[in-house]
Design a protein around this motif. Sequence first.
Motif, mmCIF file in Angstrom:
data_model
loop_
_atom_site.group_PDB
_atom_site.id
_atom_site.type_symbol
_atom_site.label_atom_id
_atom_site.label_comp_id
_atom_site.label_asym_id
_atom_site.label_seq_id
_atom_site.Cartn_x
_atom_site.Cartn_y
_atom_site.Cartn_z
ATOM 1 N N LYS A 35 27.341 28.766 47.392
ATOM 2 C CA LYS A 35 27.774 29.351 46.115
ATOM 3 C C LYS A 35 26.581 29.663 45.202
ATOM 4 O O LYS A 35 26.649 30.582 44.393
ATOM 5 N N TYR B 149 32.475 40.048 48.553
ATOM 6 C CA TYR B 149 32.518 38.584 48.601
ATOM 7 C C TYR B 149 32.995 38.101 49.982
ATOM 8 O O TYR B 149 34.063 38.510 50.449
ATOM 9 N N LEU C 114 32.734 34.189 38.044
ATOM 10 C CA LEU C 114 31.504 34.352 38.836
ATOM 11 C C LEU C 114 30.700 35.605 38.470
ATOM 12 O O LEU C 114 29.700 35.909 39.108
ATOM 13 N N TRP C 115 31.164 36.341 37.470
ATOM 14 C CA TRP C 115 30.465 37.575 37.100
ATOM 15 C C TRP C 115 29.052 37.251 36.637
ATOM 16 O O TRP C 115 28.854 36.347 35.840
ATOM 17 N N SER C 116 28.083 37.987 37.154
ATOM 18 C CA SER C 116 26.682 37.692 36.863
ATOM 19 C C SER C 116 26.382 37.679 35.362
ATOM 20 O O SER C 116 25.628 36.847 34.886
ATOM 21 N N GLN D 299 38.119 35.487 40.322
ATOM 22 C CA GLN D 299 36.840 36.060 40.748
ATOM 23 C C GLN D 299 36.854 37.588 40.615
ATOM 24 O O GLN D 299 35.796 38.216 40.624
ATOM 25 N N GLU E 277 31.527 43.249 42.958
ATOM 26 C CA GLU E 277 31.048 41.942 43.444
ATOM 27 C C GLU E 277 32.094 41.286 44.336
ATOM 28 O O GLU E 277 31.772 40.655 45.335
ATOM 29 N N GLN E 278 33.357 41.432 43.968
ATOM 30 C CA GLN E 278 34.403 40.783 44.752
ATOM 31 C C GLN E 278 34.661 41.516 46.071
ATOM 32 O O GLN E 278 35.023 40.900 47.069
ATOM 33 N N ARG F 11 26.743 38.036 44.324
ATOM 34 C CA ARG F 11 27.738 36.983 44.533
ATOM 35 C C ARG F 11 27.595 36.501 45.978
ATOM 36 O O ARG F 11 27.392 37.306 46.874
#
Lengths: 469, 111
Positions: B93, A268, A219-221, A214, A264-265, B15
Amino acid sequence: MSIRVGNGAGFWGDDVDAPVRLARDGDLDFLTLEYLAELTTAILAHRRAKDPDAGFVTDFPEVIKRISNFLVEQPRLKIVTNAGGLNPLACVRNVGSILVESGLGRTSIAVVAGDDLLKNVPEWIQAKIDLVNMDTGESIVPYADRLIAFNAYLGAKPIARAIGEGARIVITGRVADASLTLGPAVASFGWGWDEYDLLAAASTAGHVIECGAQATGGLWSDWDAIPDSASIGYPIALLDRDGSCVIAKPERSGGMVTAGTIAEQLVYEIDDPSRYRTPDVDVDLTHVELDQVDQNRVRIRGAKGNSPSDFLKVSAVYRDGWTASGLVAVVGRGAVKKARAAGELVVERVRRAGYSLAQSRVEVIGAGDVVPGVLNHLIDRDPVEVMLRVTARDPSKEAIERFCRSIAPLVTSGPPGIAGYATGRPRAIPAFGYAPVLIPRELVAPKLEIRTATEWEKTNASLEYNGIS
Amino acid sequence: MKVRTVRLGDLAHARSGDKGDRANIGVVARDRASYELLRRFLTVEVAAKFLEPMGVGDVKRYELPGIHAFNFVIEKALAGGAGGSTRLDTQGKALASAFLELSIPIDDTRD
């Protein structure tokens, strides 16, 4: 002085080849493997109840088997993992015998325990210690007799101590994810446990790498811009004694490390960013900044640390009835309407058979039910092909088993155009409830035991651990 | 005098994940100007209204200016959470990808 900490697993179920690739290509000082999501302990508890030698993450001994040659070729490489789950002792005995078979019987392995507090719950209830779900404020006492796991999140101290005492592999039960990275950092740099900004820097790195890929493009947009996703590299934190931290990945691996993937992470699964809490330090992420220092290298700076809480978080898991889901495809004109009717039909037939289901849900996938209602304005109003998912949950296993037998009949006695029964009847599976609970830190005594692989292989399953201060 | 709308996904990436029955959506603006625009117009009210059909509880917004990001924390977002939910997406998710479809009303007349 700097160290390279790579994380090769983000949950139990992650790519089994990733830790092997990372250990081979990462030039690592430490390989961490994080396996325990909130409810993973439910699965482990279920297995342990059936077999006293189960209850740990069985992927880990497989990993050890596949990377044991790297332990020989790479003298710097150490491994830190929470694969011990609810049964670190069974895990280490397993790992011990694999290493003995590989001729590595002298490998020093540490077990960190003391997180499993399930046995203490009755006496704490008697002593009127508050055991409250911190999210809802409700007491957990009404379902205390159904608890199957009650594990405190331990911190980095026992991990650092184990590494300091020469352990090559550290196997823990429940610890905070970030502590898997902080432990190696403190052991390597000799930081004090009150140097909170340094602890915060390494904990932030641990937070970023804990979910594996991740951080590196998963999961990167902008997913269609990820190079070579098929061999995505897992993340490596390059940590310095002064607390500086760069996230990278192995050379020539797929994926990407950019300010975007790391940002993003960073956000998270956090709550208030000014208080990202671990047992070691309260991290303030509010003013974190990122610099792309090179291709696939991002520096993280600006994390601040404060003293941690006097309470530790416990993850409590309890049995909460039974559940099952059926999934079939529905095709043709008016598919959405047909699917909903078919779903209601299943539930109604179970009711007429004499079982009132505590909960049931009909979801039409393709018609806006995955994120219920939110995207309705964007969804094709009359698709000719959708999936129907029917789910039930009830305290009675018998009721759920009856439900499981009521889905297939749709293909003969429901509306036309229903396909997908070939996979057979769904199974009733145990359902679980989850409660985060805060308990005073002094109630928790981390334990540490270090032995060679040869010694662990012979260790009795009823070992009493030594406590550590 | 005009109120235009902008799709969140054109200004930011995101996310999402879970903690019990609570979900969070981390929204990262693509640049400083987008961050400032979102700071003004992607309010808690706008976010809560978009997610309302799911029957969510309280929504909070936190700012991380150094990385142009916001963290939205949404109570009661998962119909019981990973253990308790009968939903397909028990862990939220899919929430971030849905959230990027939010049309944000931008009132340029308020300057």
